[in-house]
Design an enzyme around this catalytic site. Structure first.
Site, short mmCIF file in Angstrom:
data_model
loop_
_atom_site.label_atom_id
_atom_site.label_comp_id
_atom_site.label_asym_id
_atom_site.label_seq_id
_atom_site.Cartn_x
_atom_site.Cartn_y
_atom_site.Cartn_z
N PHE A 274 -2.95 13.97 49.66
CA PHE A 274 -3.03 15.13 50.73
C PHE A 274 -2.32 14.28 51.75
O PHE A 274 -3.12 13.74 52.60
CB PHE A 274 -4.45 15.62 50.80
CG PHE A 274 -5.26 16.39 49.84
CD1 PHE A 274 -5.25 17.86 49.82
CD2 PHE A 274 -5.43 15.88 48.58
CE1 PHE A 274 -5.78 18.45 48.83
CE2 PHE A 274 -5.83 16.35 47.33
CZ PHE A 274 -6.10 17.96 47.52
N ASP A 275 -0.99 14.49 52.08
CA ASP A 275 -0.29 13.73 52.96
C ASP A 275 -0.76 14.02 54.37
O ASP A 275 -0.50 13.23 55.37
CB ASP A 275 0.97 13.89 52.68
CG ASP A 275 1.43 13.10 51.49
OD1 ASP A 275 0.68 12.36 51.09
OD2 ASP A 275 2.61 13.30 51.22
N GLY A 277 -4.27 15.48 55.30
CA GLY A 277 -5.70 15.28 55.47
C GLY A 277 -5.86 13.93 55.14
O GLY A 277 -6.93 13.31 55.70
N LEU A 280 -2.28 11.59 57.32
CA LEU A 280 -1.99 12.08 58.67
C LEU A 280 -0.33 12.25 58.75
O LEU A 280 0.20 11.18 59.09
CB LEU A 280 -2.66 11.30 59.88
CG LEU A 280 -4.16 11.14 59.98
CD1 LEU A 280 -4.61 10.63 61.04
CD2 LEU A 280 -4.58 12.70 59.59
N ASN A 358 6.19 5.80 49.93
CA ASN A 358 7.50 5.89 49.11
C ASN A 358 8.55 7.10 49.66
O ASN A 358 9.70 7.20 49.42
CB ASN A 358 7.32 5.89 47.78
CG ASN A 358 6.54 6.80 47.03
OD1 ASN A 358 5.46 6.83 47.44
ND2 ASN A 358 6.94 7.51 46.06
N TYR A 359 7.59 8.23 50.00
CA TYR A 359 8.42 9.36 50.43
C TYR A 359 8.55 9.95 51.74
O TYR A 359 7.86 9.30 52.63
CB TYR A 359 7.84 10.73 49.71
CG TYR A 359 7.99 11.12 48.21
CD1 TYR A 359 9.18 11.73 48.42
CD2 TYR A 359 7.35 10.83 47.07
CE1 TYR A 359 9.71 12.30 47.03
CE2 TYR A 359 7.82 11.10 45.72
CZ TYR A 359 9.10 11.79 45.79
OH TYR A 359 9.49 12.40 44.56
N HIS A 409 5.98 15.43 38.88
CA HIS A 409 4.93 15.79 39.92
C HIS A 409 5.33 17.13 40.72
O HIS A 409 6.42 17.64 40.51
CB HIS A 409 4.78 14.41 40.71
CG HIS A 409 6.14 14.14 41.16
ND1 HIS A 409 7.14 13.38 40.52
CD2 HIS A 409 6.50 14.30 42.60
CE1 HIS A 409 8.10 13.22 41.65
NE2 HIS A 409 7.87 13.56 42.77
N HIS A 411 5.36 18.88 44.77
CA HIS A 411 4.87 18.61 46.43
C HIS A 411 4.86 20.05 46.66
O HIS A 411 5.48 20.91 46.87
CB HIS A 411 6.10 18.19 46.84
CG HIS A 411 6.90 16.83 46.40
ND1 HIS A 411 6.61 15.59 47.04
CD2 HIS A 411 7.64 16.59 45.63
CE1 HIS A 411 7.24 14.63 46.52
NE2 HIS A 411 7.67 15.43 45.42
N ASP A 418 -0.59 31.74 61.95
CA ASP A 418 -1.50 32.51 62.76
C ASP A 418 -0.38 33.42 63.35
O ASP A 418 0.19 33.33 64.51
CB ASP A 418 -2.01 31.42 63.82
CG ASP A 418 -3.00 32.14 64.55
OD1 ASP A 418 -3.21 33.31 64.59
OD2 ASP A 418 -4.04 31.49 65.17
N ASP A 559 -7.15 40.29 63.61
CA ASP A 559 -6.47 38.98 63.96
C ASP A 559 -6.32 38.21 62.85
O ASP A 559 -7.30 37.58 62.22
CB ASP A 559 -7.20 38.28 65.03
CG ASP A 559 -6.41 37.01 65.73
OD1 ASP A 559 -5.32 36.80 65.21
OD2 ASP A 559 -7.01 36.41 66.70
#
Length: 622
Positions: A274-275, A277, A280, A358-359, A409, A411, A418, A559
């Site tokens: 989870f890149d 969470g 960061l 690596n990405y 894999h 992505h 919003d 909303d």
């Protein structure tokens, strides 16, 4: 932030800060803001005691310098994001472990100094030895020299597990008997050889300057107005987006992404990064360079993030903004008179890049002259590989160099949109294009039409894209109509690809439940910001969207927040090695009755100002 927590006695020698994020002011306060008014400024710090493993959340009022709240994270709530210092710490622990050293010696390696230990987030599998622990798993790669690319030399079958708090290497599994691939994966000029000389220069100039203006972090350009933001988790954020004076969105961002691997081998089945969470995105942003990352006349925005000790760190030129030509916007040749009218398209580009291991990921927001917004995600860098005997075939991986196996894999990105289309109260319709059965309504069999389904509640607003029906989602405002009496609207156009391919009973499907649908719609809540929840690292799952939507809130004239999932499913190929050409994915938001007619009719006629061709006879594209 740090000074307030130090004064409150909450910071000691073993205190670290996995993340420090601005708590953005409530929507009502932003909407009602007037120039010169005082507004709230708060920040949230995730605090980790690296001696005990206790993790806490602190919220600080930055205006008065006061600690507003403090709470410890509960067991099972997940772990904070990985600290930068934990990469080196875990790698050092593994390298010092006799079992790991024995595994390398068994492979004929005596010099450990060039071994690269890659610590990775562990997923969640409820193993007894991991309960209550802050864990990283570590794979090993080799280098032939200091600058050598380690990703070309994976040590297959060697996996270590580290407790980051106790400093214990919990286990070292060594079950591989595969040779380490010898061929290098370097792609710098020294290894690739002389560069081609056939490409002639392309110069992008704007002799009269740029068409946009920047006031602090507010940008205006050809009817567009928005603010540029940045934080350590999401990276680039865009706020208060307007077109021709009317609101389009309150805030948009790349809120999360997951990279699940499809290889069931013991040393890869758990990989599902989870890149945002866990690692960061913003904290890992690049400092961009003119002529390489950005081309043309550039405006840069610096970004400020917090390091592991909550000290401010500036990332120079983290966000790049520029204009670029984008071909024909509209054109028509009158077949009766031969007269031609043509206008060229231009777009404003706002982008940043982040490197996670690596990405490398680039996120490019495009604003067009006709009111269209597009997000393009660019995945590049180096594919993650294991090894096998040369010539091996596998249903789960492709051989991309001799003995080098790149697993399948995905992505899967999740954009948080919003929306505020022509005002605060919106409704989302799903629109399909369908054929009509031959019969009284379609006697010749040629007819087709659109069908519209209103996504009236959160349980019914978990949708999958369908390219066979040209499925789109229309965000409309019933309170604000165009000259035809129809609700003003924007249309979300997905670029269709697979959702999460892991099985529903897998742990990654529980943790990345957001990725099982292309679209979720929720009623706005200030506390709901990340689709996999606040702490996906080592979380058992079902946090975020699947939990929030159990409330099944009303979505008509509300909303709303749209959560759109997209991204490539990567079956690697030899052309992806040793560095991968960009893989593009994204989506488009375009006006759908938002304006009464083509909003780009008043663009200047490029042919009349072209210096390359006779007046009124431009054929050169200028």
């Amino acid at each position: 932030m740090r000074a307030v927590l130090v004064a409150a006695g909450r910071v000691g020698e073993t205190t670290r800060f996995p993340s420090v994020l601005l708590v953005e002011p409530p929507k009502a306060e932003v909407r009602g803001y007037r120039e010169g008014a005082v507004f709230s400024r708060r920040a949230q710090a995730v605090v980790l005691d690296v001696a005990t493993g206790v993790a806490s959340e602190a919220v600080v009022d930055l205006v008065v310098g006061e600690l507003l709240s403090w709470r410890d994270l509960a067991a099972g709530e997940g772990q904070p994001a990985v600290l930068f210092e934990e990469y080196d710490r875990s790698a050092d622990l593994v390298r010092a472990d006799e079992r790991w050293q024995a595994a390398l010696r068994r492979r004929g390696i005596e010099d450990f100094s060039l071994a690269f230990v890659a610590p990775l987030s562990p997923g969640f599998f409820d193993y007894p030895e991991e309960k209550g622990r802050r864990v990283l798993r570590a794979l090993t790669f080799l280098r032939d020299f200091e600058e050598d690319s380690p990703w070309a030399h994976p040590v297959e079958g060697l996996l270590a597990k580290v407790d980051l708090i106790t400093g214990e290497v919990i286990s070292v599994d060594d079950s591989g008997n595969v040779p380490v691939p010898a061929e290098h994966g370097n792609f710098d000029a020294a290894h690739v050889g002389p560069a081609r000389t056939t490409l002639k220069p392309i110069e992008i100039t704007q002799p009269e300057g740029v068409s946009y203006t920047v006031d602090g972090n507010e940008v205006t350009w050809e009817g567009w107005r928005f603010r540029v933001g940045f934080n350590a988790r999401e990276g680039l954020t865009l706020h208060r987006i307007e077109f021709d004076g009317d609101s389009v969105a309150h805030r948009v961002s790349m809120a999360e992404m997951v990279v699940p691997y499809g290889d069931p081998a013991p040393w890869r089945y758990w990989i599902s990064y989870f890149d945002a969470g866990e690692y960061l995105l913003g904290k890992n942003a690049n400092s961009l360079k003119l002529g390489c990352d950005c081309l043309g006349v550039i405006h840069y925005f610096d970004a400020v993030v917090a390091d592991d000790h909550a000290n401010a760190v500036t990332i120079p030129q983290a966000v790049c903004m520029h204009e670029e030509d984008y071909g024909i916007l509209w054109k028509h040749t009158n077949i009766l008179t031969g007269a031609t009218e043509v206008r060229r398209s231009r777009r404003l580009v706002v982008s940043f890049f982040a490197t996670i291991g690596n990405y490398d990921y680039g996120f490019f927001w495009y604003f067009y002259l006709d009111g269209t917004i597009q997000l393009e995600a660019k995945a590049t860098g180096i594919v993650f590989c294991g090894s096998a005997e040369p010539g091996t075939t596998s249903p789960y991986a492709a051989e991309i160099a001799p003995g080098l196996m790149a697993p399948v894999h995905q992505h899967l990105f999740c954009a948080r949109l919003d929306m505020e289309v022509a005002g605060e109260r919106n409704t989302v319709d799903e629109v399909d294009v369908v054929g009509i059965p031959t019969g009284p309504d379609n006697p010749y069999g040629n007819a087709f039409t659109t069908t519209t389904t209103t996504l009236a509640s959160e349980s019914g607003a978990q949708r999958v894209a369908d390219a066979t029906k040209a499925r789109t989602w229309v965000i409309r405002n019933d309170d604000n109509t165009n000259r035809l009496g129809k609700p003003r609207a924007y249309q979300l156009m997905p670029h269709t690809g697979p959702t999460l391919l892991a099985q529903p009973d897998s742990t990654v499907a529980a943790r990345a439940a957001f990725a099982t649908k292309h679209l979720w719609v929720t009623q706005h809540d200030e506390a709901e910001n990340y689709p996999a929840g606040d702490y996906p690292n080592q979380h058992p799952g079902q946090s975020g969207l699947p939990t929030w939507t159990k409330a099944d809130r009303d979505l008509e004239n509300q909303d709303l927040v749209l959560w759109h999932v997209f991204g490539p499913t990567h079956v690697p190929r030899p052309e992806d090695w040793p560095v991968m050409p960009v893989d593009f994915s994204g989506f488009t938001l375009r006006p759908h009755g938002f304006r009464d007619r083509n909003p780009a009719l008043d663009l200047p006629d490029g042919a009349k100002s072209c210096s390359h061709c006779p007046p009124g006879q431009c054929h050169c594209g200028h």
